[in-house]
Design a protein around this motif. Structure first.
Motif, PDB file in Angstrom:
ATOM      1  N   UNK A 235     -19.464  57.817  -0.956  1.00 45.98           N
ATOM      2  CA  UNK A 235     -18.640  59.003  -0.991  1.00 45.98           C
ATOM      3  C   UNK A 235     -17.180  58.583  -0.839  1.00 45.98           C
ATOM      4  N   UNK A 236     -16.300  59.193  -1.633  1.00 43.12           N
ATOM      5  CA  UNK A 236     -14.876  58.889  -1.525  1.00 43.12           C
ATOM      6  C   UNK A 236     -14.098  60.155  -1.197  1.00 43.12           C
ATOM      7  N   UNK A 237     -12.967  59.953  -0.545  1.00 42.02           N
ATOM      8  CA  UNK A 237     -12.082  61.058  -0.202  1.00 42.02           C
ATOM      9  C   UNK A 237     -10.891  60.999  -1.153  1.00 42.02           C
ATOM     10  N   UNK A 238     -10.634  62.109  -1.835  1.00 45.32           N
ATOM     11  CA  UNK A 238      -9.518  62.184  -2.770  1.00 45.32           C
ATOM     12  C   UNK A 238      -8.357  62.886  -2.079  1.00 45.32           C
ATOM     13  N   UNK A 239      -7.191  62.280  -2.190  1.00 48.71           N
ATOM     14  CA  UNK A 239      -5.982  62.838  -1.599  1.00 48.71           C
ATOM     15  C   UNK A 239      -4.990  63.102  -2.729  1.00 48.71           C
ATOM     16  N   UNK A 240      -4.238  64.179  -2.617  1.00 51.12           N
ATOM     17  CA  UNK A 240      -3.191  64.448  -3.593  1.00 51.12           C
ATOM     18  C   UNK A 240      -2.019  65.109  -2.887  1.00 51.12           C
ATOM     19  N   UNK A 241      -0.835  64.852  -3.387  1.00 50.32           N
ATOM     20  CA  UNK A 241       0.351  65.441  -2.797  1.00 50.32           C
ATOM     21  C   UNK A 241       1.617  64.826  -3.367  1.00 50.32           C
ATOM     22  N   UNK A 242       2.736  65.338  -2.871  1.00 54.96           N
ATOM     23  CA  UNK A 242       4.046  64.877  -3.313  1.00 54.96           C
ATOM     24  C   UNK A 242       4.654  64.025  -2.206  1.00 54.96           C
ATOM     25  N   UNK A 243       5.221  62.897  -2.604  1.00 64.17           N
ATOM     26  CA  UNK A 243       5.866  62.013  -1.645  1.00 64.17           C
ATOM     27  C   UNK A 243       7.027  61.295  -2.288  1.00 64.17           C
ATOM     28  N   UNK A 244       7.636  60.405  -1.525  1.00 65.18           N
ATOM     29  CA  UNK A 244       8.756  59.612  -2.029  1.00 65.18           C
ATOM     30  C   UNK A 244       8.378  58.141  -1.979  1.00 65.18           C
ATOM     31  N   UNK A 245       8.814  57.415  -3.004  1.00 67.73           N
ATOM     32  CA  UNK A 245       8.579  55.977  -3.050  1.00 67.73           C
ATOM     33  C   UNK A 245       9.405  55.337  -1.942  1.00 67.73           C
ATOM     34  N   UNK A 246       8.754  54.580  -1.072  1.00 66.67           N
ATOM     35  CA  UNK A 246       9.428  53.961   0.066  1.00 66.67           C
ATOM     36  C   UNK A 246       9.920  52.557  -0.219  1.00 66.67           C
ATOM     37  N   UNK A 247       9.377  51.943  -1.245  1.00 61.85           N
ATOM     38  CA  UNK A 247       9.759  50.590  -1.637  1.00 61.85           C
ATOM     39  C   UNK A 247       9.502  50.465  -3.129  1.00 61.85           C
ATOM     40  N   UNK A 248      10.440  49.850  -3.852  1.00 57.58           N
ATOM     41  CA  UNK A 248      10.301  49.711  -5.307  1.00 57.58           C
ATOM     42  C   UNK A 248       8.932  49.149  -5.688  1.00 57.58           C
ATOM     43  N   UNK A 249       8.409  49.641  -6.809  1.00 56.12           N
ATOM     44  CA  UNK A 249       7.101  49.195  -7.293  1.00 56.12           C
ATOM     45  C   UNK A 249       7.145  47.736  -7.718  1.00 56.12           C
ATOM     46  N   UNK A 250       6.028  47.055  -7.498  1.00 56.71           N
ATOM     47  CA  UNK A 250       5.874  45.656  -7.875  1.00 56.71           C
ATOM     48  C   UNK A 250       4.611  45.545  -8.720  1.00 56.71           C
ATOM     49  N   UNK A 251       4.710  44.859  -9.860  1.00 49.50           N
ATOM     50  CA  UNK A 251       3.550  44.651 -10.731  1.00 49.50           C
ATOM     51  C   UNK A 251       3.050  43.228 -10.515  1.00 49.50           C
ATOM     52  N   UNK A 252       1.767  43.119 -10.235  1.00 48.47           N
ATOM     53  CA  UNK A 252       1.116  41.815 -10.087  1.00 48.47           C
ATOM     54  C   UNK A 252      -0.058  41.763 -11.066  1.00 48.47           C
ATOM     55  N   UNK A 253      -0.499  40.560 -11.380  1.00 45.18           N
ATOM     56  CA  UNK A 253      -1.643  40.398 -12.272  1.00 45.18           C
ATOM     57  C   UNK A 253      -2.784  39.715 -11.535  1.00 45.18           C
ATOM     58  N   UNK A 254      -3.999  40.179 -11.788  1.00 46.03           N
ATOM     59  CA  UNK A 254      -5.181  39.556 -11.201  1.00 46.03           C
ATOM     60  C   UNK A 254      -5.491  38.274 -11.973  1.00 46.03           C
ATOM     61  N   UNK A 255      -6.486  37.540 -11.514  1.00 46.35           N
ATOM     62  CA  UNK A 255      -6.914  36.329 -12.208  1.00 46.35           C
ATOM     63  C   UNK A 255      -7.387  36.597 -13.620  1.00 46.35           C
ATOM     64  N   UNK A 256      -7.904  37.799 -13.860  1.00 47.99           N
ATOM     65  CA  UNK A 256      -8.364  38.191 -15.198  1.00 47.99           C
ATOM     66  C   UNK A 256      -7.225  38.672 -16.092  1.00 47.99           C
ATOM     67  N   UNK A 257      -6.008  38.798 -15.537  1.00 51.96           N
ATOM     68  CA  UNK A 257      -4.872  39.282 -16.309  1.00 51.96           C
ATOM     69  C   UNK A 257      -4.656  40.774 -16.230  1.00 51.96           C
ATOM     70  N   UNK A 258      -5.451  41.480 -15.405  1.00 54.54           N
ATOM     71  CA  UNK A 258      -5.271  42.924 -15.245  1.00 54.54           C
ATOM     72  C   UNK A 258      -4.024  43.198 -14.411  1.00 54.54           C
ATOM     73  N   UNK A 259      -3.226  44.179 -14.840  1.00 57.52           N
ATOM     74  CA  UNK A 259      -2.000  44.536 -14.122  1.00 57.52           C
ATOM     75  C   UNK A 259      -2.319  45.509 -12.989  1.00 57.52           C
ATOM     76  N   UNK A 260      -1.745  45.238 -11.811  1.00 56.57           N
ATOM     77  CA  UNK A 260      -1.869  46.122 -10.648  1.00 56.57           C
ATOM     78  C   UNK A 260      -0.453  46.437 -10.181  1.00 56.57           C
ATOM     79  N   UNK A 261      -0.115  47.717 -10.168  1.00 56.56           N
ATOM     80  CA  UNK A 261       1.205  48.155  -9.728  1.00 56.56           C
ATOM     81  C   UNK A 261       1.068  48.730  -8.324  1.00 56.56           C
TER      82      UNK A 261
END
Length: 140
Positions: free
Chosen positions: A1-27
């Motif tokens: 079971x998962x809990x879904x959360x939704x709402x409005x907020x502010x970005x506290x730190x600039x987004x960073x994009x990283x790649x997994x070993x498979x090359x998938x992008x994670x922001x």
């Protein structure tokens, strides 16, 4: 079971994009969401992460202070004895500009507009106006 959360907020730190070993992008970015109001107001902090090209493309817009709507799966992770709340994003929408900025882009003043003089006279000298200007009233 998962809990879904939704709402409005502010970005506290600039987004960073990283790649997994498979090359998938994670922001990933830090997200602040306020809860309550007045003296009862508290800020909840989340580590938000989105997988794939959609979030990778949004990363240049996810700058500190930008207001966003998020929806995703709530979770926790531990690191160095501390527990952090996480959100694995299902949806992300930009809803506002950074704090202190207008939602509309700033209008650039052209060199031609700048050369006409001040706005009080409409950019013309009094002698160039073919009619007599209305005298300014003093308020004191």
């Amino acid at each position: 079971m998962s809990i879904i959360i939704s709402g409005v907020g502010r970005v506290g730190k600039d987004a960073v994009v990283r790649n997994t070993g498979n090359g998938d992008a994670v922001t990933g970015f830090l997200l602040a969401m306020d809860n309550g109001w007045g003296n009862n107001k508290t800020t909840l902090w989340f580590d938000a992460s989105g997988w794939g090209k959609r979030y990778e493309g949004a990363s240049p817009h996810l700058l500190k202070g930008t207001q966003v709507f998020v929806s995703g799966e709530l979770g926790e992770r531990e690191h160095d004895g501390k527990t952090y709340k996480t959100i694995r994003l299902n949806d992300l929408q930009l809803v506002g500009a950074k704090s202190g900025q207008s939602d509309r882009p700033q209008r650039q003043e052209s060199k031609r507009e700048a050369s006409f003089g001040d706005a009080a006279t409409g950019g013309f000298e009094d002698d160039a106006i073919p009619f007599a200007p209305i005298p300014r009233r003093q308020l004191w």
